[in-house]
Design an enzyme around this catalytic site. Structure first.
Site, PDB file in Angstrom:
ATOM      1  CG  HIS A 113     -34.305  47.708  33.777  1.00  0.00           C
ATOM      2  ND1 HIS A 113     -35.456  47.644  33.033  1.00  0.00           N
ATOM      3  CD2 HIS A 113     -34.546  48.622  34.756  1.00  0.00           C
ATOM      4  CE1 HIS A 113     -36.355  48.479  33.532  1.00  0.00           C
ATOM      5  NE2 HIS A 113     -35.826  49.089  34.576  1.00  0.00           N
ATOM      6  CD  GLU A 114     -32.395  49.059  37.951  1.00  0.00           C
ATOM      7  OE1 GLU A 114     -32.354  50.299  37.997  1.00  0.00           O
ATOM      8  OE2 GLU A 114     -33.462  48.414  38.009  1.00  0.00           O
ATOM      9  CG  HIS A 130     -33.376  53.341  35.042  1.00  0.00           C
ATOM     10  ND1 HIS A 130     -34.379  54.080  34.464  1.00  0.00           N
ATOM     11  CD2 HIS A 130     -33.953  52.175  35.427  1.00  0.00           C
ATOM     12  CE1 HIS A 130     -35.521  53.385  34.500  1.00  0.00           C
ATOM     13  NE2 HIS A 130     -35.284  52.219  35.077  1.00  0.00           N
TER      14      HIS A 130
HETATM   15 ZN   LIG Z   1     -36.724  50.702  35.579  1.00  0.00          ZN
END
Ligand SMILES: [Zn+2]
Length: 644
Positions: free
Chosen positions: A469-470, A473
């Site tokens: 997830h990170e 980003h």
């Molecule tokens: Zn997020």
């Protein structure tokens, strides 16, 4: 000797100089940059100075980028290396920074300059990225009331202040109401089913008040396990009733959020009309990806129609199980978490400990990097940089021709000087500086358990999801091709789209094809067994129908409240909520349920007419991922299209 020799926070030639930065550098760097920036802005807005990109926007962006980079380093250290000295330097300087940005947002001379540039012949010759920056600035000034008449401006400011006060009061009431209730149990026999660690915490809580027995509260770490595990049904009901009536007319009148809700809705409506919009939903959508409230409602209703059959199936399955196995003939609101936990354990149980053995850190990292390299056509290699802790690693991302695309720090392990959770932040943003490109740099910060002894760090599957997830980003920030700092990387992204790349990356953690290559049992080296993977997948989808309609109920309530709910009419928010529940909910709560009185997201958290964003981004990411499902998950053509 110039300032950068002595103060490394003022050196913007490359990576942050973590080895040399000391707490005593912070105050002087902030003061100097603020003074310089204010002088710069003063000069740029002097009458007669040109409103062009080169003479106005570029120097302003330069100045603000310096401040953002220097303060970004301080903020980063505050998050990952918190010491009493650093904290006090941070707290001493933060108000100065806030004050500067407030001034910036209220500087109408800047607003005039942006408008002049927009109307000048030069505007047509700017790149789309440059136009977007100018448009965003004008938009933000307008939404803060910059174009109103003096009289309306005063009213707008008064409303903004009152809304801030009401939001604070809303959360304070909720917190006070949460604290106003406790369940004290003195008979150990009533604790059946509750896990030992929760019981111990409850014992300590009672002890702290000099009371015998156990104290359970409405705070999540106490309330949630109680509702999940306590076998005593009447006590679950008691806790439930207290929880869902917090800050309502059923408690202390001074903590009742009901009148606050009405005031907040009315003020938002009035502010929207001052700005020339029909309602607050329209204002909220201006900086978002969704165009109109109708579009959001169509989206939510469409999703509800698709999810309802699954939600009904989940609910029926739960009811049958509860009747057959738990002797609960009729499922009540206070049985849902309890029965669900029992059903989950019966059908899909596996231990996180068992799964963890297959995810040693090095294998996971290798697997994730290889996946990203294949899909996006980049190379990820270890690189060198000064850092703030010996466990921090640094990597470079290069393109097909070996060209530098970006770099990132990875700070994986939990420390007592590090804030909880996981996040991605920017250190440097991509921009073009003449012939040269300043490449982006990101921080990836997690809180995984550090390795113990000779064993490598082992990740739970949840932690692997967090990492992906990170990193999603991070890729958003690192793979940008935009040349202007105001909208490159993660800057200026519509907030209902921000979670697209991150949620997108999570999908790969549920692919057998991907997982088979990034698992190796810590002792035997064997890949994750297929049977265990299938159980994980089944558990992931457990009750997802019910969870989806619940999120949709909240989103629809939020959007209607700020769109077509008549704030001056005789209908109450409760009536609106009841009507929405009758359409999309499968478990109708008791009549005394006052969910709206603790819906802090929209009444105190800035999510008003924006709660749908969670589902919006999830659907966007699922949609993008659909291409990978069609063409084979590890596919570079799909990766290129996604990037483009
Ligand atoms: Zn997020």
């Amino acid at each position: 000797m110039n300032m950068t020799d002595v103060n490394p926070l003022l050196d913007f030639t490359g990576l942050p100089r973590f080895a040399g930065i000391k707490t005593e550098h912070i105050g002087p760097a902030v003061d100097l940059l603020l003074t310089e920036n204010r002088a710069r802005i003063e000069g740029l807005t002097r009458p007669g100075t040109p409103a062009t990109w080169a003479d106005f926007v570029a120097p302003l962006e330069d100045a603000n980028e310096k401040l953002a980079r220097a303060w970004g380093v301080v903020g980063h250290l505050h998050g990952v290396l918190d010491s009493p000295e650093l904290r006090s330097a941070y707290n001493a300087n933060q108000p100065k920074i806030v004050q500067y940005y407030t001034e910036l947002g209220q500087n109408l001379n800047l607003f005039e300059k942006y408008k002049a540039l927009k109307l000048s012949p030069e505007f047509a010759a700017l790149t789309p990225a440059q136009c977007k920056i100018v448009d965003n600035e004008i938009r933000d000034f307008r939404l803060s009331g910059a174009e109103l008449s003096p009289e309306k401006k005063r009213r707008f400011a008064a409303i903004s202040e009152e809304l801030a006060r009401l939001a604070t009061k809303f959360s304070e009431n909720l917190l006070d109401a949460t604290n106003a209730f406790a369940l004290y149990i003195e008979d150990r026999g009533q604790l059946g089913g509750i896990p030992e660690d929760v019981i111990e915490t409850a014992r300590a809580a009672a002890d702290k008040e000099g009371k015998p027995g156990w104290k359970f509260s409405l705070h999540a770490p106490s309330y949630l396990p109680f509702m999940q595990y306590a076998e005593q049904r009447d006590l679950r009901e008691k806790m439930y009733q207290a929880y869902v009536t917090r800050a309502s007319e059923f408690g202390k009148p001074e903590l009742d959020n009901t009148p606050l809700i009405t005031q907040i809705l009315r003020l938002h409506h009035e502010a929207a009309q001052l700005l020339g919009y029909a309602n607050h939903a329209e204002v909220s959508l201006v900086p978002k990806m969704a165009r109109t409230p109708e579009q959001v409602l169509d989206f939510l209703n469409d999703l509800a129609a698709k999810a309802l059959p699954f939600a009904r199936k989940d609910y029926a399955e739960l009811g049958e199980f509860a009747a057959a196995e738990l002797s609960l003939a009729q499922l009540e609101a206070w049985d849902l978490a309890y029965a669900s936990e029992k059903l989950r354990a019966a059908r899909y149980a596996f231990s996180d400990q068992e799964v963890k053995q297959y995810f040693p850190e090095a294998k996971v990292m290798q697997g994730m990097f290889r996946l990203v390299e294949t899909i996006f056509g980049v190379r990820i290699q270890p690189d060198q940089a000064e850092a703030w802790d010996p466990t921090v690693r640094f990597f470079r991302v290069s393109g097909a021709q070996g060209n530098l695309v970006g770099q990132f720090y990875l700070d994986p392990y939990s420390r007592d000087t590090k804030r909880g959770g996981a996040w991605m932040d920017e250190a440097i943003s991509r921009r073009r500086l003449g012939e040269r490109v300043q490449t982006p740099v990101a921080y990836l910060t997690c809180n995984f358990s550090a390795p113990v002894g000779a064993k490598p760090a082992l990740f739970t599957h949840d932690e692997v999801l967090t990492l992906f997830h990170e990193f999603g980003h991070g890729l958003h920030h690192l793979l940008t091709r935009v040349d202007y700092v105001g909208v490159s990387g993660i800057h200026g992204v519509e907030w209902d789209a921000v979670e697209l790349p991150s949620q997108f990356m999570e999908n790969f953690c549920w692919e057998w094809e991907v997982l088979a290559h990034m698992t190796a049992h810590v002792d035997s080296g064997a890949a994750l067994p297929r049977a265990l993977f299938d159980k994980m997948l089944a558990a992931k989808n457990f009750q997802s129908g019910m969870q989806t309609v619940r999120q949709l109920e909240f989103s629809l309530f939020d959007m209607h409240l700020h769109y077509d709910f008549d704030v001056a009419g005789s209908n109450t928010p409760q009536q609106l909520l009841d009507e929405i529940r009758s359409r999309v909910a499968v478990a109708i709560p008791p009549a005394y349920n006052r969910f709206q009185n603790n819906f802090s997201h929209i009444f105190a958290g800035g999510y008003g007419a924006g709660y749908y964003s969670y589902k919006w981004a999830e659907v966007l990411s699922a949609d993008a991922y659909g291409l990978f499902e069609e063409n084979g998950v590890v596919d570079s053509r799909s990766g290129k299209r996604f990037c483009d």
